[in-house]
Design a protein around this motif. Structure first.
Motif, PDB file in Angstrom:
ATOM      1  N   PHE A 186      33.611   8.370 -47.291  1.00 24.69           N
ATOM      2  CA  PHE A 186      35.303   6.876 -47.050  1.00 24.69           C
ATOM      3  C   PHE A 186      35.742   7.671 -46.088  1.00 24.69           C
ATOM      4  CE2 PHE A 186      39.264   4.910 -48.540  1.00 24.69           C
ATOM      5  CZ  PHE A 186      39.248   3.983 -47.580  1.00 24.69           C
ATOM      6  N   GLU A 187      36.562   8.984 -47.059  1.00 26.29           N
ATOM      7  CA  GLU A 187      37.339   9.803 -46.160  1.00 26.29           C
ATOM      8  C   GLU A 187      37.453  10.287 -45.351  1.00 26.29           C
ATOM      9  OE1 GLU A 187      38.506  12.958 -48.991  1.00 26.29           O
ATOM     10  OE2 GLU A 187      39.769  11.278 -50.323  1.00 26.29           O
ATOM     11  N   GLU A 188      35.826  11.005 -44.493  1.00 33.40           N
ATOM     12  CA  GLU A 188      35.051  10.527 -43.526  1.00 33.40           C
ATOM     13  C   GLU A 188      35.716  10.233 -42.261  1.00 33.40           C
ATOM     14  OE1 GLU A 188      31.450  13.134 -43.879  1.00 33.40           O
ATOM     15  OE2 GLU A 188      32.561  14.546 -45.303  1.00 33.40           O
ATOM     16  N   ASN A 189      35.444   8.890 -42.945  1.00 32.23           N
ATOM     17  CA  ASN A 189      35.130   7.744 -41.850  1.00 32.23           C
ATOM     18  C   ASN A 189      37.004   7.145 -41.215  1.00 32.23           C
ATOM     19  OD1 ASN A 189      32.601   7.577 -41.665  1.00 32.23           O
ATOM     20  ND2 ASN A 189      32.005   6.414 -43.278  1.00 32.23           N
TER      21      ASN A 189
ATOM     22  N   LEU B  91      41.629   7.238 -38.482  1.00 33.85           N
ATOM     23  CA  LEU B  91      43.189   6.668 -37.973  1.00 33.85           C
ATOM     24  C   LEU B  91      43.698   8.542 -37.179  1.00 33.85           C
ATOM     25  CD1 LEU B  91      44.339   7.331 -41.877  1.00 33.85           C
ATOM     26  CD2 LEU B  91      44.165   4.934 -39.704  1.00 33.85           C
ATOM     27  N   ASN B  92      42.726   9.370 -36.999  1.00 31.62           N
ATOM     28  CA  ASN B  92      42.954   9.929 -35.836  1.00 31.62           C
ATOM     29  C   ASN B  92      43.109   9.530 -34.582  1.00 31.62           C
ATOM     30  OD1 ASN B  92      43.791  12.892 -35.310  1.00 31.62           O
ATOM     31  ND2 ASN B  92      41.527  13.337 -34.881  1.00 31.62           N
ATOM     32  N   ASN B  93      41.963   8.336 -34.270  1.00 31.62           N
ATOM     33  CA  ASN B  93      42.256   7.092 -33.346  1.00 31.62           C
ATOM     34  C   ASN B  93      43.124   6.754 -32.683  1.00 31.62           C
ATOM     35  OD1 ASN B  93      39.495   8.443 -32.573  1.00 31.62           O
ATOM     36  ND2 ASN B  93      38.365   6.941 -33.777  1.00 31.62           N
ATOM     37  N   LEU B  94      43.544   6.132 -34.143  1.00 30.27           N
ATOM     38  CA  LEU B  94      44.895   5.106 -33.284  1.00 30.27           C
ATOM     39  C   LEU B  94      45.918   6.698 -34.072  1.00 30.27           C
ATOM     40  CD1 LEU B  94      44.618   2.932 -36.525  1.00 30.27           C
ATOM     41  CD2 LEU B  94      44.644   2.291 -34.459  1.00 30.27           C
ATOM     42  N   ALA B  95      45.808   8.072 -34.174  1.00 29.32           N
ATOM     43  CA  ALA B  95      47.278   8.698 -33.937  1.00 29.32           C
ATOM     44  C   ALA B  95      47.646   8.974 -32.374  1.00 29.32           C
ATOM     45  CB  ALA B  95      46.848   9.608 -34.569  1.00 29.32           C
ATOM     46  N   HIS B  96      46.928   8.727 -31.614  1.00 36.08           N
ATOM     47  CA  HIS B  96      46.869   9.282 -30.186  1.00 36.08           C
ATOM     48  C   HIS B  96      48.338   8.216 -29.985  1.00 36.08           C
ATOM     49  CE1 HIS B  96      43.718  11.303 -29.471  1.00 36.08           C
ATOM     50  NE2 HIS B  96      43.323   9.866 -29.650  1.00 36.08           N
ATOM     51  N   GLY B  97      49.495   8.825 -29.503  1.00 36.31           N
ATOM     52  CA  GLY B  97      51.160   7.828 -28.791  1.00 36.31           C
ATOM     53  C   GLY B  97      51.826   8.124 -30.210  1.00 36.31           C
TER      54      GLY B  97
ATOM     55  N   PRO C 218      54.633  15.552 -44.446  1.00 34.92           N
ATOM     56  CA  PRO C 218      54.083  16.032 -43.077  1.00 34.92           C
ATOM     57  C   PRO C 218      53.087  16.287 -43.125  1.00 34.92           C
ATOM     58  CG  PRO C 218      55.477  17.433 -44.022  1.00 34.92           C
ATOM     59  CD  PRO C 218      56.073  16.335 -44.718  1.00 34.92           C
ATOM     60  N   ASP C 219      52.399  16.980 -44.447  1.00 37.56           N
ATOM     61  CA  ASP C 219      50.785  17.225 -44.885  1.00 37.56           C
ATOM     62  C   ASP C 219      49.958  16.093 -45.048  1.00 37.56           C
ATOM     63  OD1 ASP C 219      52.475  20.026 -45.293  1.00 37.56           O
ATOM     64  OD2 ASP C 219      51.818  20.378 -46.523  1.00 37.56           O
ATOM     65  N   GLY C 220      50.365  14.813 -44.867  1.00 39.63           N
ATOM     66  CA  GLY C 220      50.036  14.223 -45.530  1.00 39.63           C
ATOM     67  C   GLY C 220      49.833  13.756 -43.942  1.00 39.63           C
ATOM     68  N   TYR C 221      50.542  13.347 -43.446  1.00 41.59           N
ATOM     69  CA  TYR C 221      50.153  13.079 -42.577  1.00 41.59           C
ATOM     70  C   TYR C 221      49.098  13.887 -40.627  1.00 41.59           C
ATOM     71  CZ  TYR C 221      50.853  11.445 -36.820  1.00 41.59           C
ATOM     72  OH  TYR C 221      51.347  10.853 -35.532  1.00 41.59           O
ATOM     73  N   SER C 222      49.465  15.068 -41.002  1.00 45.84           N
ATOM     74  CA  SER C 222      47.896  15.692 -40.418  1.00 45.84           C
ATOM     75  C   SER C 222      46.292  15.286 -40.696  1.00 45.84           C
ATOM     76  CB  SER C 222      48.675  17.448 -40.595  1.00 45.84           C
ATOM     77  OG  SER C 222      48.615  17.664 -41.706  1.00 45.84           O
ATOM     78  N   LEU C 223      46.653  15.511 -42.266  1.00 49.82           N
ATOM     79  CA  LEU C 223      45.613  15.232 -42.599  1.00 49.82           C
ATOM     80  C   LEU C 223      44.892  14.040 -42.797  1.00 49.82           C
ATOM     81  CD1 LEU C 223      46.023  17.642 -45.877  1.00 49.82           C
ATOM     82  CD2 LEU C 223      44.847  17.835 -44.546  1.00 49.82           C
ATOM     83  N   ARG C 224      45.801  13.121 -42.666  1.00 50.09           N
ATOM     84  CA  ARG C 224      45.298  11.292 -41.857  1.00 50.09           C
ATOM     85  C   ARG C 224      45.453  10.735 -43.558  1.00 50.09           C
ATOM     86  NH1 ARG C 224      47.480  13.156 -38.184  1.00 50.09           N
ATOM     87  NH2 ARG C 224      46.458  12.654 -36.285  1.00 50.09           N
TER      88      ARG C 224
END
Length: 481
Positions: A47-50, A55-61, A166-172
């Protein structure tokens, strides 16, 4: 049988979707803060990988952590006259937790209230970090142009921490680098948890140390996953889901309604009456930052859920900013537009006293500051209050006030008790001298005096120089005869 299996699968799918739908709010997961290890590790990792990829796709912008740091420094470079930037600590990965102070006198201790905004408490709720940078730039662009912005900058010390995690953000993901939910990592009033300093997260420690250094009157943390202004208490003694009011319940409801009412549509919520909720009534959590601020920091904090979607597409950010902008401004401005404010002095020599300020019938006491003895007490308007100032060695003073819709100034002058030990003769403290020196009239007079002194110096220098030139010229003439 196949039809039965299909129906069962459909039923489970719908219930699973419903589970995810209701698992939003205060950042997303309806966990209390107590660890639950009942799920399978393999399923969790899948689940975490998916989830990460989505979220990585949503992070654009959205700003990366390095983008955020550059934006903060660029803001200060553009608005240095009303701002200061500093770090309150570092994350697990060593990322600085950058904060911005906005004031007409940044970094200076004054008899003014302080407010703080905190964003990105949960790593997968990044809207707050984006909105807080927009707020900072809005204040810079509209200072001395917009009356409300000017009121805030001139009368409040506003501190903005765009990203607590910030770490949680970078790890999504929701938790920090150690996968700890930072909004469950603070000491709790009901249960012995998070009391071990050795296991407390560095981001949590940074917030707790920040509170010790700066005396905040009020604050708010920005979350995503719902649309509501949440206020204390967040938990109950018996872990029940029920309304559990803190001593300042009326003041907190006033603050929450102020935010909700200024929002584009929060107050129109079908789920939450007037767009506000008591935390424990919504669902109880433990080890939360909101309750800790109020109990241990003397700071009135709200937990603001500012978007139904935890991680909306970046193109929705301008709209979310417009929906929340006025609410954010009104909440900060309420520190000087409402409540009771004042200072406490001694009657014998006018020295400031760090007295305790209490309200009859409200079991919650605040203290005036150590150096300036100023206090700022949030109270709900429309009520009558008996305000009391107490200080060891001085007679207690009380007075009754009726709070209207505007702020009230109430200073106290306390007399020493007769039983108090003999006091030293009053001396004009260095603080008093500094206060006089810092007044605008004194500074203007000092500037004029300096200019006059410099002119006198130039005139005197010219006269002496002319005299010396004359003597030198005469000597030459004498020697030439």
């Amino acid at each position: 049988m196949a039809h039965l299996n299909s129906s069962l699968l459909l039923f489970l799918s719908l219930n699973l979707l419903q589970l995810f739908h209701t698992a939003v709010g205060r950042g997303g997961q309806r966990d209390s803060g107590f660890v639950d290890k009942s799920y399978a590790a393999s399923g969790r990792h899948l689940f975490e990988e998916n989830h990460f990829q989505k979220l990585n796709n949503l992070a654009h912008g959205y700003m990366s952590n390095s983008d955020l740091e550059k934006a903060i420094k660029a803001f200060h470079g553009r608005c240095g006259r009303i701002s200061k930037i500093y770090s309150i600590g570092k994350s697990v990965f060593g990322v600085p937790l950058w904060a911005i102070e906005i004031s007409n006198k940044p970094g200076k201790e004054e008899a003014k209230p302080a407010f703080k905004f905190i964003g990105n408490v949960h790593g997968d709720e990044p809207v707050g970090r984006e909105l807080l940078l927009r707020l900072a730039n809005w204040l810079c662009d509209n200072y001395m142009k917009d009356p409300l912005v000017t009121l805030i900058v001139n009368n409040v010390h506003l501190h903005i921490l765009p990203s607590m995690n910030p770490d949680g953000y970078s790890l999504r993901r929701r938790g920090n680098a150690n996968n700890v939910d930072l909004n469950r990592d603070f000491p709790d009033q009901f249960f012995q948890m998070n009391d071990d300093l050795t296991v407390r997260q560095p981001e949590t420690k940074a917030i707790m140390n920040w509170i010790k250094k700066i005396r905040f009157t009020a604050s708010a943390s920005l979350h995503g996953g719902a649309l509501v202004a949440n206020y204390p208490w967040d938990g109950t003694q018996d872990k029940s889901k029920s309304y559990y009011a803190c001593p300042d319940d009326e003041a907190f409801k006033y603050m929450a309604k102020l935010y909700s009412g200024s929002h584009y549509n929060m107050s129109q919520s079908q789920e939450f009456k007037a767009g506000i909720t008591n935390g424990a009534y919504w669902y109880p959590i433990y080890g939360g930052m909101q309750d800790w601020n109020y109990i241990y920091g003397g700071c009135f904090e709200l937990t603001l859920e500012i978007s139904d979607n935890k991680w909306p597409p970046a193109n929705e950010l301008p709209t979310i900013w417009q929906y929340n902008k006025q609410s954010m401004l009104d909440l900060v401005a309420s520190l000087v537009k409402s409540g009771v404010h004042g200072r406490v002095y001694s009657s014998d020599c006018g020295e400031p006293l760090p007295a305790s300020i209490a309200i009859k019938g409200i079991n919650y006491t605040i203290k005036a500051s150590e150096r300036l003895a100023d206090y700022h007490r949030l109270l709900a308007p429309g009520h009558q209050y008996e305000v009391t100032a107490t200080m060891p060695g001085y007679k207690t003073r009380s007075t009754t006030i009726k709070m209207g819709e505007e702020a009230m100034t109430l200073d106290f002058i306390l007399e020493p008790t007769s039983s108090f030990l003999p006091r030293q003769p009053c001396k004009r403290s260095s603080m008093k001298i500094l206060e006089v020196i810092s007044t605008p009239h004194f500074q203007v007079a000092l500037t004029l005096f300096s200019v006059l002194a410099f002119l006198c110096f130039l005139i005197k220098r010219k006269i002496i120089f002319s005299h010396l030139r004359g003597r030198k010229y005469l000597g030459r003439r004498s020697s030439a005869v």
